[in-house]
Design an enzyme around this catalytic site. Structure first.
Site, mmCIF file in Angstrom:
data_model
loop_
_atom_site.group_PDB
_atom_site.id
_atom_site.type_symbol
_atom_site.label_atom_id
_atom_site.label_comp_id
_atom_site.label_asym_id
_atom_site.label_seq_id
_atom_site.Cartn_x
_atom_site.Cartn_y
_atom_site.Cartn_z
ATOM 1 N N CYS A 190 -3.924 -6.397 33.846
ATOM 2 C CA CYS A 190 -5.164 -5.643 34.088
ATOM 3 C C CYS A 190 -5.648 -5.993 35.494
ATOM 4 C CB CYS A 190 -6.213 -5.936 33.018
ATOM 5 S SG CYS A 190 -6.706 -7.672 32.904
ATOM 6 N N ASP A 239 -12.028 -0.454 31.308
ATOM 7 C CA ASP A 239 -12.491 -1.732 31.859
ATOM 8 C C ASP A 239 -13.858 -2.057 31.250
ATOM 9 O OD1 ASP A 239 -13.513 -3.769 33.391
ATOM 10 O OD2 ASP A 239 -12.928 -2.888 35.308
ATOM 11 N N ASN A 296 -7.456 -10.144 34.872
ATOM 12 C CA ASN A 296 -6.762 -11.063 33.963
ATOM 13 C C ASN A 296 -7.736 -12.002 33.243
ATOM 14 O OD1 ASN A 296 -4.165 -13.661 34.186
ATOM 15 N ND2 ASN A 296 -4.461 -12.137 32.605
ATOM 16 N N CYS A 354 -10.180 -10.206 30.884
ATOM 17 C CA CYS A 354 -10.655 -9.431 29.714
ATOM 18 C C CYS A 354 -9.487 -8.784 28.964
ATOM 19 C CB CYS A 354 -11.667 -8.363 30.138
ATOM 20 S SG CYS A 354 -13.190 -9.031 30.850
ATOM 21 N N ARG A 355 -8.975 -7.663 29.496
ATOM 22 C CA ARG A 355 -8.021 -6.863 28.726
ATOM 23 C C ARG A 355 -6.654 -7.518 28.575
ATOM 24 N NH1 ARG A 355 -8.875 -1.768 32.445
ATOM 25 N NH2 ARG A 355 -9.168 -3.530 33.871
ATOM 26 N N SER A 356 -6.053 -7.975 29.686
ATOM 27 C CA SER A 356 -4.668 -8.470 29.556
ATOM 28 C C SER A 356 -4.565 -9.795 28.791
ATOM 29 C CB SER A 356 -3.959 -8.536 30.916
ATOM 30 O OG SER A 356 -4.582 -9.409 31.803
HETATM 31 P P1 4NP Z 1 -10.115 -7.129 33.287
HETATM 32 O O1 4NP Z 1 -11.689 -6.922 33.541
HETATM 33 O O2 4NP Z 1 -9.417 -6.394 34.414
HETATM 34 O O3 4NP Z 1 -9.894 -6.503 31.966
HETATM 35 O O4 4NP Z 1 -9.872 -8.626 33.329
HETATM 36 C C1 4NP Z 1 -12.302 -7.140 34.768
HETATM 37 C C2 4NP Z 1 -12.590 -8.426 35.171
HETATM 38 C C3 4NP Z 1 -13.236 -8.640 36.370
HETATM 39 C C4 4NP Z 1 -13.581 -7.559 37.167
HETATM 40 C C5 4NP Z 1 -13.279 -6.278 36.763
HETATM 41 C C6 4NP Z 1 -12.635 -6.063 35.556
HETATM 42 N N1 4NP Z 1 -14.261 -7.770 38.375
HETATM 43 O O5 4NP Z 1 -14.613 -6.786 39.051
HETATM 44 O O6 4NP Z 1 -14.504 -8.943 38.759
#
Ligand code: 4NP
Length: 161
Positions: A9, A127, A12, A14-16
């Site tokens: 993602c 996201d 790294n 939340c989703r992944s």
């Molecule tokens: P992820 O979520 O890609 O599912 O881990 C996010 C985590 C951090 C951010 C965006 C999405 N960020 O903008 O910091």
């Protein structure tokens, strides 16, 4: 040789990591932990070294009783050699992954995670970072569906090959 899956993602956190931990849970339940290995990474460097987001962890515990483990890392070119399949959570991640493989040699290894959903019709895992609790719960629901489909795919297509 175990079959190796990399979930990717943006951050790294939340989703992944959710995909990695849910998939490991299903793999353990199926008795396949010697045969299929999972890892996760982000296309960005924003959260390198951080544990999974607390809101994401809370959703995984509430909905599945799973505690999310791991520390964020950034995807690197060597991951194309090290993994058999790379699962992107959304199209931006998909494009970011392919940008690391300019020759397109390993293009076929990269897939969108939602391709493996059988119950949900969304094409991307949204996201959840800037949203509320419902977004985190939706990530868990989508990923359980996708991980079940992915496990079927890997066991059908790869382990019998
Ligand atoms: P992820 O979520 O890609 O599912 O881990 C996010 C985590 C951090 C951010 C965006 C999405 N960020 O903008 O910091």
């Amino acid at each position: 040789m175990p079959y190796k899956l990399l979930f990717v993602c943006l951050g790294n956190i939340c989703r992944s990591p959710s995909a990695e931990n849910i998939m490991n849970h299903l793999i353990d339940q199926a008795g396949l932990s010697e045969s299929i290995l999972c890892d996760s990474a982000g296309t960005s460097s924003y959260h390198i070294g951080s544990p999974p987001d607390q809101r994401m962890n809370a959703a995984a515990i509430a909905k599945l009783g799973i505690q999310l483990c791991g520390r964020a890392r950034q995807i690197e070119k060597s991951d194309f050699q090290d993994f058999d399949m790379i699962l992107a959570m959304d199209r931006d991640n998909y494009d970011g992954i392919l940008a690391l493989d300019p020759t397109g040699k390993d293009h076929d290894k990269v897939r969108l995670m939602c391709e493996f959903c059988t119950q949900h019709t969304l094409k991307e895992v949204p996201d959840p970072y800037y949203g509320g609790v419902e977004g985190f719960n939706q990530v868990i629901d989508l990923l359980v569906d996708a991980c079940e489909g992915l496990l079927q795919h890997v066991t059908n297509q790869q382990l019998r090959a």
